[in-house]
Design a protein around this motif. Structure first.
Motif, PDB file in Angstrom:
ATOM      1  N   LEU A 247     -22.341  28.733  58.845  1.00  0.00           N
ATOM      2  CA  LEU A 247     -22.025  29.786  57.969  1.00  0.00           C
ATOM      3  C   LEU A 247     -22.083  31.058  58.810  1.00  0.00           C
ATOM      4  N   ALA A 248     -20.532  30.942  58.953  1.00  0.00           N
ATOM      5  CA  ALA A 248     -19.852  32.315  59.130  1.00  0.00           C
ATOM      6  C   ALA A 248     -20.417  33.387  57.944  1.00  0.00           C
ATOM      7  N   LEU A 249     -19.768  33.477  57.488  1.00  0.00           N
ATOM      8  CA  LEU A 249     -19.999  35.046  56.730  1.00  0.00           C
ATOM      9  C   LEU A 249     -19.497  34.177  55.038  1.00  0.00           C
ATOM     10  N   ALA A 250     -20.606  35.942  54.284  1.00  0.00           N
ATOM     11  CA  ALA A 250     -20.803  35.088  52.978  1.00  0.00           C
ATOM     12  C   ALA A 250     -20.634  36.294  52.298  1.00  0.00           C
ATOM     13  N   ALA A 251     -19.643  36.364  50.978  1.00  0.00           N
ATOM     14  CA  ALA A 251     -18.984  37.996  51.018  1.00  0.00           C
ATOM     15  C   ALA A 251     -19.297  37.570  49.775  1.00  0.00           C
ATOM     16  N   ILE A 252     -20.394  38.283  49.042  1.00  0.00           N
ATOM     17  CA  ILE A 252     -21.112  38.182  47.892  1.00  0.00           C
ATOM     18  C   ILE A 252     -21.118  40.362  47.048  1.00  0.00           C
ATOM     19  N   SER A 253     -20.679  39.246  46.211  1.00  0.00           N
ATOM     20  CA  SER A 253     -20.044  40.800  44.378  1.00  0.00           C
ATOM     21  C   SER A 253     -20.639  40.155  43.564  1.00  0.00           C
ATOM     22  N   SER A 254     -22.166  41.517  43.308  1.00  0.00           N
ATOM     23  CA  SER A 254     -22.196  41.532  42.105  1.00  0.00           C
ATOM     24  C   SER A 254     -21.481  41.965  40.905  1.00  0.00           C
ATOM     25  N   GLU A 255     -20.104  42.366  41.437  1.00  0.00           N
ATOM     26  CA  GLU A 255     -19.511  42.924  40.122  1.00  0.00           C
ATOM     27  C   GLU A 255     -18.645  42.386  39.802  1.00  0.00           C
ATOM     28  N   THR A 256     -18.021  40.885  40.211  1.00  0.00           N
ATOM     29  CA  THR A 256     -16.856  40.312  39.982  1.00  0.00           C
ATOM     30  C   THR A 256     -17.828  39.384  40.353  1.00  0.00           C
ATOM     31  N   GLY A 257     -18.870  38.597  40.369  1.00  0.00           N
ATOM     32  CA  GLY A 257     -19.314  37.107  40.657  1.00  0.00           C
ATOM     33  C   GLY A 257     -18.700  35.737  41.198  1.00  0.00           C
ATOM     34  N   LYS A 258     -18.441  36.971  41.672  1.00  0.00           N
ATOM     35  CA  LYS A 258     -17.932  36.025  42.988  1.00  0.00           C
ATOM     36  C   LYS A 258     -18.412  35.826  44.246  1.00  0.00           C
ATOM     37  N   ALA A 259     -18.661  34.404  45.002  1.00  0.00           N
ATOM     38  CA  ALA A 259     -19.641  34.463  46.029  1.00  0.00           C
ATOM     39  C   ALA A 259     -18.245  32.789  46.996  1.00  0.00           C
ATOM     40  N   ASP A 260     -18.383  34.084  48.465  1.00  0.00           N
ATOM     41  CA  ASP A 260     -17.391  33.185  49.201  1.00  0.00           C
ATOM     42  C   ASP A 260     -18.410  33.103  49.935  1.00  0.00           C
ATOM     43  N   GLU A 261     -17.746  31.833  50.079  1.00  0.00           N
ATOM     44  CA  GLU A 261     -19.155  31.475  52.029  1.00  0.00           C
ATOM     45  C   GLU A 261     -17.616  30.997  52.723  1.00  0.00           C
TER      46      GLU A 261
END
Ligand code: ATP
Ligand code: MG
Length: 629
Positions: free
Chosen positions: A69-83
């Motif tokens: 895993l290089a990057l986990a972009a987590i948004s508690s605003e949109t509920g999205k989690a890009d790993e």
């Protein structure tokens, strides 16, 4: 080698020291000369060396850690989690770079990026780095005027933007801001590349200028783009200071020196190595976001956690939940954010397994002892204050647990970091201040690798802003400091924030520190206000931990504050007035706007408010002043 030997070597033999550090990154062509200081205070590190930030952050790790895993972009605003693994990141960055090239963007061209904390912001930055374009990330949600100023300063070939940001569940459409900025700016970017998040369904499209990233991404699927090898001193990016003291300055960063400084700081200061996890809560639009959400962790081969949202939503445990989930080793945040959490129930911190968390680093503003103590007790982890500036790009003062863990002293960001020849200078004499004596914090140039090259297109402002304060050639951003016998430095505030009460010089920080020791106080700003008798008197603006406290509780809190200051600093420091307000005016990066408070309290104009976060806070201060303490 321990801290002391490491530091001394970096000062006594900088070229040997940095030549060794430079081995931590990949050079397409090794430097011909480590340091060129023939034109002080301008300096060039790793002259003739050729490298690339994107190659060091992505390509270099593919073989050994492509599936990590290089990057986990987590948004508690949109509920999205890009790993994304390093291989995923490589793919996305290459496609993005291909899109940039297809739009005619190349080496040395500027690209303005106006996006919230989302994975595509990282792709865009790295894609620019890959092809040698110079990015200028503008904090998403800054007003149109700020964006226009930065567009005019950079004259970008391309503006990359998201359709919207979110804050506290509220959608903030970016497109109207972008269109307004393009109207206001003298310079017109030929293209605006829109990254749709599906948040703003109905935004208007400018034909011929606006392009849809999703379409271009499909068109360039699977593309690979060769790395552009840059000379170490070519510009990598532009980034503006917070505007706490006035109009923001456009910091220009280099390539090779920055990569080397990132590599060193990751293991030595943040104690994060390849395969380990770092979570910085900053926005990508700030210096911390650039260095410790993007370049630092990726150059180190670590995992970076990027977070969009408030620390308190869906509940005040969200950050610690992410620490547990990803096995975060080092967390990086700001005192301002911790003061927000301090107003919440500490039980939220205890609900998660934080056994892998080792450190919490905090930077950006003075970390008062009571906040440091509170979070350190609540977490049971090492809390390390670190002092730096947008200009320096990495810490000036900190501790280096990766080298040797020196004791933490609350109230001090610690010891000088490698390469920073730090001095505390007495303003009156220009002489070095003895331990325990107040003075101005300066760095004897040459500045180490990683620090700014100059102010973008404005060498004169670089010299004037940072090197013109003393007869000797010394760098200073005019912070006021004091050093103790052990070499620990305490930051007392900005030199502009010094209050002169009947000839006694007091740092706002000292008074703030004692006010914030009162249990009822959440946040405090102290300013000096002109006074006929004493020259200046300290005035307090504070918010309480209980926001709905009644009049009696507020009066008691104010009396407490006065007692605390007289008790710890003496009657001379006793504030003339205490105003209790609901919020304090801050910059978007969370810094108290003391200069605006001071101007308002003296009946003046609050000055440049381009980076002001919440206009409501300033209004409240106006009302409080009209009402009286
Ligand atoms: P501008 O330069 O535009 O007025 P700014 O100085 O706030 O804005 P930044 O580069 O974001 O812009 O902030 C650097 C400043 O923040 C430092 O010079 C110092 O005043 C303050 N600062 C940063 N970290 C710390 C810290 N750990 N303790 C005390 N002060 C800090
Ligand atoms: Mg500054």
């Amino acid at each position: 080698m321990g801290y002391r030997e490491t530091y001394l070597r970096s000062i006594e033999d900088p070229e040997a020291f940095w030549a060794e550090q430079a081995e931590a990154i990949h050079w397409h062509k090794p430097p011909r000369q480590i340091l060129d200081y023939s034109n002080p205070p301008f300096r060039k590190w790793f002259v003739g060396g050729e490298t690339n930030l994107c190659y060091n952050a992505v390509d270099r790790h593919l073989e050994a850690r492509g599936d990590q895993l290089a990057l986990a972009a987590i948004s508690s605003e949109t509920g999205k989690a890009d790993e994304l693994t390093y291989r995923d990141l490589y793919r996305e960055v290459n496609v993005f770079a291909a899109v940039l090239k297809s739009l005619g963007v190349g080496r040395g061209d500027r690209v303005v990026i106006y996006m919230p904390n989302m994975a595509e912001a990282v792709f865009a930055m790295l894609a620019c780095a890959r092809i040698g374009a110079v990015h200028s990330v503008v904090f998403g949600g800054f007003a149109a005027h700020n964006l226009a100023l930065r567009i005019d300063d950079a004259e970008p070939k391309l503006l990359i933007a998201a359709d919207a940001g979110m804050r506290g569940g509220k959608m903030i459409p970016y497109k109207p801001l972008i269109d307004a900025a393009c109207m206001e700016a003298r310079y017109a970017p030929p293209h605006v590349l829109m990254i749709g998040r599906g948040l703003d369904p109905g935004y208007e499209w400018v034909d011929g200028r606006d392009l849809d990233y999703a379409e271009l991404r499909t068109a360039h699927a699977g593309a690979e783009v060769e790395v552009e090898w840059l000379e170490s001193n070519e510009p990598s990016y532009l980034l503006y200071t917070s505007g706490t003291t006035g109009k923001p300055k456009g910091v220009q960063r280099d390539v090779g020196g920055y990569a080397v400084a990132m590599a060193l700081s990751m293991w030595a200061i943040y104690d994060v190595r390849a395969g380990q996890v770092m979570f910085s809560t900053s926005d990508v639009g700030w210096a911390v976001g650039h260095s410790y959400n993007v370049y630092g962790p990726l150059i180190a081969g670590a995992t970076s956690i990027l977070y969009e949202g408030l620390p308190t939503r869906p509940d005040p445990g969200i950050w610690w939940k992410l620490c547990e989930k990803y096995g975060v080793r080092t967390m990086f945040s700001s005192p301002t954010a911790i003061r927000v959490l301090k107003q919440q129930d500490a039980a939220y911190l205890k609900r998660h397994d934080l056994s892998r968390l080792r450190y919490l680093f905090l930077a950006g503003e003075p970390l008062d002892e009571s906040t440091a103590q509170w979070i350190s007790d609540a977490l049971g982890k090492t809390v390390i204050d670190n002092y730096w500036q947008t200009e320096t790009g990495w810490p000036v003062l900190a501790l280096m647990p990766g080298v040797e863990m020196k004791p933490v002293k609350f109230g001090s960001p610690g010891l000088p970091m490698p390469g920073y020849d730090l001095r505390v200078i007495e303003e009156a004499t220009g002489e070095e201040a003895a331990p325990g004596r107040k003075g101005v914090l300066v760095i004897k140039p040459p500045l180490p690798p990683g620090c700014m090259s100059t102010v973008w297109r404005d060498d004169a402002r670089f010299l004037e802003s940072y090197f013109s304060h003393f007869s000797e050639l010394l760098y200073s951003s005019l912070d006021w400091a004091i050093r103790d016998e052990d070499g620990y430095t305490f930051i007392l505030g900005r030199t502009d924030d010094v209050i002169n009460v009947a000839g006694h010089r007091l740092g706002t920080r000292e008074i703030e520190e004692s006010v914030s020791s009162c249990a009822s106080v959440a946040e405090v700003a102290v300013i000096g206000v002109a006074d006929e008798m004493k020259g200046q008197v300290p005035v307090v603006f504070a918010t309480l931990r209980d926001p709905v406290a009644g009049q009696a509780a507020r009066d008691a809190a104010a009396a407490d504050m006065l007692r605390a200051v007289s008790g710890s600093l003496g009657a001379v420091a006793r504030p003339a007035r205490v105003y209790i307000v609901g919020a304090l005016p801050k910059t978007r990066s969370g810094k108290l706007l003391r200069r605006s408070l001071q101007a308002l309290a003296q009946g003046g104009d609050p000055g440049d408010l381009s980076t002001l976060d919440d206009p409501g806070a300033l209004e409240e201060v106006r009302r409080a002043l009209a009402r009286g303490p």
